[in-house]
Design an enzyme around this catalytic site. Sequence first.
Site, PDB file in Angstrom:
ATOM      1  CB  VAL A   7      54.984 -28.149 -34.019  1.00 20.08           C
ATOM      2  CG1 VAL A   7      55.085 -27.038 -34.811  1.00 20.08           C
ATOM      3  CG2 VAL A   7      55.556 -29.453 -35.236  1.00 20.08           C
ATOM      4  CE  LYS A   8      56.921 -33.937 -34.783  1.00 24.91           C
ATOM      5  NZ  LYS A   8      57.468 -33.193 -35.985  1.00 24.91           N
ATOM      6  CG  HIS A   9      56.816 -33.956 -27.254  1.00 25.33           C
ATOM      7  ND1 HIS A   9      56.797 -34.654 -28.502  1.00 25.33           N
ATOM      8  CD2 HIS A   9      55.491 -33.965 -26.838  1.00 25.33           C
ATOM      9  CE1 HIS A   9      55.674 -35.292 -28.743  1.00 25.33           C
ATOM     10  NE2 HIS A   9      54.644 -35.029 -27.890  1.00 25.33           N
TER      11      HIS A   9
END
Length: 417
Positions: free
Chosen positions: A201-203
């Site tokens: 879910v991160k960048h």
Amino acid sequence: MTATPTEQETLAIHGGTPVRNTMLPYGRQSLDEDDIQAVVEALRSDWLTTGPKVDEFEERFAAQVGAKFAVSFSSGTAALHAAAFASGLGAGDEAITTPITFCATANCVLYQGAVPVFADVCPDTLNLDPEQVSKRLSPRTKAIIAVDYAGHPADLDALRTLAGQRGLFLIEDACHALGAEYRGKRVGGIADLTAFSFHPVKHMTTGEGGMVATDNGKLAETLRRFRNHGISSEARQRQDSGQWFYEMVLLGFNYRLTDIACALGISQLKKLGANLARRREIAACYTRAFREVPAVIAPAVRESVDPAWHLYPIRLNLELLSAGRPEIFRALRAENLGVNVHYIPVYRHPYYAGRFDYKGEEYPVAENAYERLISLPMFHSMTAQDVEDVIRAVRKVTAGFAPGKASARLRSKAGKP
Ligand SMILES: Cc1ncc(COP(=O)(O)O)c(C=O)c1O
């Protein structure tokens, strides 16, 4: 196909048509053919783990965040554990941190046998409040662990000053903040040790994965040993130099990130700039739209920071709503928004509540925020339609729960007058 509701429409939770036909998650990864090819190449290479891709990823990452060194780990949690170890935290020590975070931030203190001391957060950013931190300092304090909540950098100057005055380590949990800037400096080149996460879910993602950035060569060496059982050299170095001898010099773990994951990381890192730009665009759309929705308090952005927008957490203006956060949350889910809550204050978790004596009333800002927080979907591959759906659903649900409206509907549903 997406429905086009009006504010007068019946909420999905009351039997109406949802804004979307399918659930929009709050976060998700995006992978392209280049990413897949990079992983396939790694699978076909001589090194599945601790090979050349690890060095390349670390070098590129350090350059990206403006740090001298970057050391990769198997997760953000492992990265935080290593940072806690490298800062020398041990039994009898305390580290001051925020309760508005994922439990891993505080858990890393416990892994080291030290005690997490929570300080309340700032009302605008929900980041660690330096004034509250200064009230929690004790002779046992060894580190301050700030979190860049939602991707908004913490008050790093004030925290660094505090840490400097007392000879404490400043650890920055930047698991939300890859690509964020603070007073023109990139997050990663500011604190003594900065931890990042590459969870999907991160960048950007490596599946699972993490990194610690630091300008301190000695700390970097400790981090490298810690992730490799505490051994003073890595297998590839020994192979290259024709040596068999190695020594275990500290008690470490196997927290290594594989070459497969690092190959994905190198490929994903190339898209970080575009991913950040899209997240900033989405945040700007939301914030603009919610100016017209008094029941919604958009996340604050302080001057001189550029947040990375891992999350977009709104706070409900409960005074303008006929229902609490649980009902609003359920109503948004019924509209097919995969909303979430970040975070349950860490001291409320049964493990913490059972082991320590934290008192919620000592954290009025965190407690107040927790009652109101809802994270809206935020990920870089969201389409314009996705963004519009989120805004429509929030408008629809908050209008449906305007005082006097939904409460009447709920009463009639329950068969009460
Ligand atoms: C603030 C914060 N710290 C630490 C972590 C742990 O990272 P990981 O899931 O990569 O172990 C997370 C994960 O979401 C996080 O949000």
